[in-house]
Design an enzyme around this catalytic site. Sequence first.
Site, PDB file in Angstrom:
ATOM      1  N   GLN A  48       0.819  -1.213   0.000  1.00 25.10           N
ATOM      2  CA  GLN A  48       0.000   0.000   0.000  1.00 25.10           C
ATOM      3  C   GLN A  48       0.857   1.269   0.000  1.00 25.10           C
ATOM      4  O   GLN A  48       0.402   2.326  -0.409  1.00 25.10           O
ATOM      5  CB  GLN A  48      -0.961   0.001   1.187  1.00 25.10           C
ATOM      6  CG  GLN A  48      -0.282  -0.088   2.534  1.00 25.10           C
ATOM      7  CD  GLN A  48      -1.216   0.273   3.692  1.00 25.10           C
ATOM      8  OE1 GLN A  48      -2.352   0.648   3.469  1.00 25.10           O
ATOM      9  NE2 GLN A  48      -0.727   0.182   4.910  1.00 25.10           N
ATOM     10  N   ARG A  56       1.164   6.872   7.897  1.00 21.37           N
ATOM     11  CA  ARG A  56       0.133   7.076   6.876  1.00 21.37           C
ATOM     12  C   ARG A  56       0.817   7.145   5.520  1.00 21.37           C
ATOM     13  O   ARG A  56       2.009   7.435   5.416  1.00 21.37           O
ATOM     14  CB  ARG A  56      -0.644   8.381   7.137  1.00 21.37           C
ATOM     15  CG  ARG A  56      -1.428   8.411   8.449  1.00 21.37           C
ATOM     16  CD  ARG A  56      -2.672   7.566   8.465  1.00 21.37           C
ATOM     17  NE  ARG A  56      -3.656   7.890   7.442  1.00 21.37           N
ATOM     18  CZ  ARG A  56      -4.759   8.609   7.662  1.00 21.37           C
ATOM     19  NH1 ARG A  56      -5.001   9.128   8.856  1.00 21.37           N
ATOM     20  NH2 ARG A  56      -5.617   8.817   6.693  1.00 21.37           N
ATOM     21  N   TRP A 104      -0.292  10.675  -0.016  1.00 19.32           N
ATOM     22  CA  TRP A 104      -1.382  10.633  -0.992  1.00 19.32           C
ATOM     23  C   TRP A 104      -0.996  11.404  -2.256  1.00 19.32           C
ATOM     24  O   TRP A 104      -1.524  12.473  -2.549  1.00 19.32           O
ATOM     25  CB  TRP A 104      -2.678  11.177  -0.370  1.00 19.32           C
ATOM     26  CG  TRP A 104      -3.191  10.310   0.760  1.00 19.32           C
ATOM     27  CD1 TRP A 104      -2.555   9.261   1.356  1.00 19.32           C
ATOM     28  CD2 TRP A 104      -4.458  10.414   1.412  1.00 19.32           C
ATOM     29  NE1 TRP A 104      -3.337   8.712   2.340  1.00 19.32           N
ATOM     30  CE2 TRP A 104      -4.510   9.404   2.401  1.00 19.32           C
ATOM     31  CE3 TRP A 104      -5.556  11.273   1.274  1.00 19.32           C
ATOM     32  CZ2 TRP A 104      -5.611   9.222   3.235  1.00 19.32           C
ATOM     33  CZ3 TRP A 104      -6.656  11.094   2.105  1.00 19.32           C
ATOM     34  CH2 TRP A 104      -6.673  10.066   3.068  1.00 19.32           C
ATOM     35  N   ASP A 117      -9.486   3.117  -1.984  1.00 19.72           N
ATOM     36  CA  ASP A 117      -9.948   3.487  -0.650  1.00 19.72           C
ATOM     37  C   ASP A 117     -10.794   4.769  -0.678  1.00 19.72           C
ATOM     38  O   ASP A 117     -10.828   5.486  -1.678  1.00 19.72           O
ATOM     39  CB  ASP A 117      -8.704   3.700   0.224  1.00 19.72           C
ATOM     40  CG  ASP A 117      -8.967   3.456   1.694  1.00 19.72           C
ATOM     41  OD1 ASP A 117     -10.093   3.098   2.052  1.00 19.72           O
ATOM     42  OD2 ASP A 117      -8.010   3.634   2.489  1.00 19.72           O
ATOM     43  N   GLU A 154     -15.932   8.549   1.232  1.00 24.88           N
ATOM     44  CA  GLU A 154     -17.028   8.867   2.159  1.00 24.88           C
ATOM     45  C   GLU A 154     -16.913  10.239   2.804  1.00 24.88           C
ATOM     46  O   GLU A 154     -17.793  10.642   3.551  1.00 24.88           O
ATOM     47  CB  GLU A 154     -17.062   7.865   3.325  1.00 24.88           C
ATOM     48  CG  GLU A 154     -16.776   6.425   3.009  1.00 24.88           C
ATOM     49  CD  GLU A 154     -15.289   6.107   3.008  1.00 24.88           C
ATOM     50  OE1 GLU A 154     -14.473   7.050   2.945  1.00 24.88           O
ATOM     51  OE2 GLU A 154     -14.937   4.931   3.055  1.00 24.88           O
ATOM     52  N   ASP A 182     -12.291  -0.942   8.144  1.00 24.21           N
ATOM     53  CA  ASP A 182     -11.294  -0.940   9.220  1.00 24.21           C
ATOM     54  C   ASP A 182     -11.822  -1.514  10.533  1.00 24.21           C
ATOM     55  O   ASP A 182     -12.161  -0.762  11.437  1.00 24.21           O
ATOM     56  CB  ASP A 182     -10.843   0.504   9.494  1.00 24.21           C
ATOM     57  CG  ASP A 182     -10.258   1.163   8.252  1.00 24.21           C
ATOM     58  OD1 ASP A 182      -9.985   0.448   7.268  1.00 24.21           O
ATOM     59  OD2 ASP A 182     -10.068   2.399   8.275  1.00 24.21           O
ATOM     60  N   HIS A 203      -3.600  -7.758   6.390  1.00 23.32           N
ATOM     61  CA  HIS A 203      -3.302  -6.331   6.559  1.00 23.32           C
ATOM     62  C   HIS A 203      -2.452  -6.201   7.819  1.00 23.32           C
ATOM     63  O   HIS A 203      -2.733  -6.833   8.821  1.00 23.32           O
ATOM     64  CB  HIS A 203      -4.597  -5.535   6.696  1.00 23.32           C
ATOM     65  CG  HIS A 203      -4.421  -4.070   6.410  1.00 23.32           C
ATOM     66  ND1 HIS A 203      -3.398  -3.334   6.947  1.00 23.32           N
ATOM     67  CD2 HIS A 203      -5.145  -3.217   5.648  1.00 23.32           C
ATOM     68  CE1 HIS A 203      -3.486  -2.080   6.516  1.00 23.32           C
ATOM     69  NE2 HIS A 203      -4.539  -1.976   5.727  1.00 23.32           N
TER      70      HIS A 203
END
Length: 736
Positions: free
Chosen positions: A311, A324, A327, A429, A432, A496, A561
């Site tokens: 990822q 994290r 992006w 991903d 939302e 998650d 994961h």
Amino acid sequence: MAARRVASWQGPKLGHYVLLWTVLFTAHCRAFTVRQTSDGGVDVLLDGTLLLRHQRSDPAILVGSGTTVFRELHGNFNISDTVGLRVPLPDVDVTQPSPSEYRLLFSSGGNYQTEMTLMTGNEGHDHVMNISIPGNLDRTWLRLYADDGEHVYGGGEQFTYFDLRGRSFPIWTREQGVGRQPGTFVTDEANRRDGGGGDYHTTYWPQPTFVSSRRYFCHFTTTDYMIMDFTDTTAHVMQIWGSPGVVHFGAAATFPELSEQLGALLGKQPELPDWVYDGAILGVQGGTSEVLRYLEQAEGQGVKVNALWIQDWAGRIRTSFGRRLFWNWVWDENQYPGLREEIVRQKERGVRFLGYINPHLNKLGNLYAIADSRGYFVKNSTGQTYIQDFGEFFCGTIDLTNPAAFQWYKNEVIIKNMIELGLSGWMADFGEYLPPDMVFYNGVPGREMHNHYPALWAKANRDAVEESGKLGEIVFWMRAGFSGSQNYSVMSWAGDQFVDYSLGDGLASVIPAALSLGVSGYGLSHFDIGGFTSLFGITRTEELLLRYAEMAVFTPMMRTHEGNRPADNWQVYSSDSTLQHFARLVDVHVSLTGYIRELVQNNSRYNLPVQSPLFYHYPDDPMVYSIKYQYMFGPDVLIAPVYREGVDTWQVYLPQGHTWVHLWSDNSYEGGRTVTVDAPLGQTPFFFRESSRWASLFRTVARDNPPVSGTSLSSSILPYVTAIVAIPLFFWFRQH
Ligand SMILES: *[C@@H]1O[C@H](CO)[C@@H](O)[C@H](O)[C@H]1NC(C)=O
Ligand SMILES: *[C@@H]1O[C@H](CO)[C@@H](O)[C@H](O)[C@H]1NC(C)=O
Ligand SMILES: *[C@@H]1O[C@H](CO)[C@@H](O)[C@H](O)[C@H]1NC(C)=O
Ligand SMILES: *[C@@H]1O[C@H](CO)[C@@H](O)[C@H](O)[C@H]1NC(C)=O
Ligand SMILES: *[C@@H]1O[C@H](CO)[C@@H](O)[C@H](O)[C@H]1NC(C)=O
């Protein structure tokens, strides 16, 4: 059936007249009927099933208006609503302009009126209710008839309740929440942190679709906020914001037929690439040499690995939540040197590489600069890029309603940066987090775009795959969803989960999630093996990881994961013994390939979910309608995952009328009762019907994959071993 008859027509015979009458009679029944009742009310039926009962004293429609305020932080929403006007419409006037159409004019003393049209089209296959309310109103309460013993399922992906009856469900895609059960430690801590605790109804994939045990479905086409309230004993109260628009209904004799009708309406999922069944996808990260080391270690213990899911292929940043991703969807060549060549080399030996993407771009990246300069982001009220805080970093959201932005993201980011790099799939991903005050290119209000966005996001990914000619080779998986995702998303995952056994957000919750999503028309799902979220000092144990893994065996896709804090949590690669257990589970999964592929095919063809509720196949057993932690993996196989800690037996309800064989012991049981079976680690309760045509395959699978010797866990047997060794030693020392 009828078409085939016509093709072989050789002049009328008695049988043909009987057939003709049957067809006409059926066609007649497969339509709405409206019955006027003596008290000035009406009943609306579909195929003999009562859908709506309007009485002057209890009107089926109310209209009004109100004010709703949405507050968003990190994908969590607080929604407060004030109703200003709420008017029942007791008077009704029915007309029938054509045999397949009714018009019902509801009114209240002439002040407010609403028209409801009921139409049957598409040769009796499409049943549409169209409601139009006056332009100055923005709220409709539609009271659908509810029966005493009725059960209701669906609502998209619901993690806490499978039978929705007795509760109310807001339809608003969002973070599912951490803990999802106010009053528990994890939920309350998460709420203190950023209001992110969630509740029983918070979900990434809500959907205004439900299936009733009275064998009909109801699907609302609105994408606006709405509430499906099943708390009333006599009515399902659907509260719709904005224009209520079109509602679809379908009725059928069986639940699989209802699923098939929903598939025709919403679209179906394609089959999965064959390589997905060949092993497990290992979620690892850290750089080229690091991930290859994990691969070597796993293969060294016999694990069949079909892909490495990296990822962090685009790099990483550090925040207080944990590591994290950066992006900015461009291959990070510093972290992954030689990746392009390694992808080719590994693919030759059957190991693919998978990546990660979402529809947001970090302000610090070069892609952000390009998108911003071209105006490709969703805007705020002053016409500038809408910047959101994603937890200590800031991003724009690609405006997928802008055709140029859609093309750019699909072609220049997904196709060029990911597919042409050689990735065989990715996690698609998010989707939302869009607040309703966002301003979109297409001019549709943000509140109506919010729920629709995940379907657009799915379409961007799907189009990229199809246009590259890679459908059937690439798999992307999504958590956010809504109506429309059925037709575009190729795999879903449950999001998650917390690394515990809680019913609200732990291992068990992925079971009702898969079942409700299946009932809502999306029949492919899987989950993070091990769960994801580790916070407040709670970490994943080896036992939890392996319980997750053994359940994943009986889903279409196994993927691990590392979670949000890899170093603190037990990993599949944490010990050789874990890897050996895992290797055996993957072997069981792989040896079921032919069977699982057929389940996936049946989902593609008939929209029959791969994991389906017991009542789909055993509707005559009244007990099965309230079961939410067991599922059918095909009509002949019942899976009852172990979702508690520290147990080695498990109770399972077996549907009546059949003889069931417990896979691991080969013992037979008559259905219609609850049985207790041994369920040590690695032996998820699996029952197959004695008469199944797959029985010999199942028996072979069990025989060829005996439990790994020394099945007990290093972590959990340690105290016992210590006690067994230490206590006699203690006495021995005392005596000597
Ligand atoms: C539903 O009603 C609205 C308003 O009367 C109309 O514009 C629309 O075409 C109708 N839709 C269908 C599918 O009949
Ligand atoms: C929502 O409300 C809760 C409880 O009042 C609060 O803790 C949280 O910060 C609020 N979240 C937002 C986004 O306003
Ligand atoms: C599914 O997607 C295809 C391609 O975009 C489209 O042609 C078709 O109408 C869609 N079907 C449904 C049921 O939405
Ligand atoms: C709109 O976004 C810009 C940053 O892109 C920000 O400076 C401005 O304050 C925002 N306006 C509103 C009304 O939020
Ligand atoms: C797939 O569907 C067909 C047709 O309904 C059925 O005969 C077959 O048994 C199904 N396969 C599985 C594995 O359930």
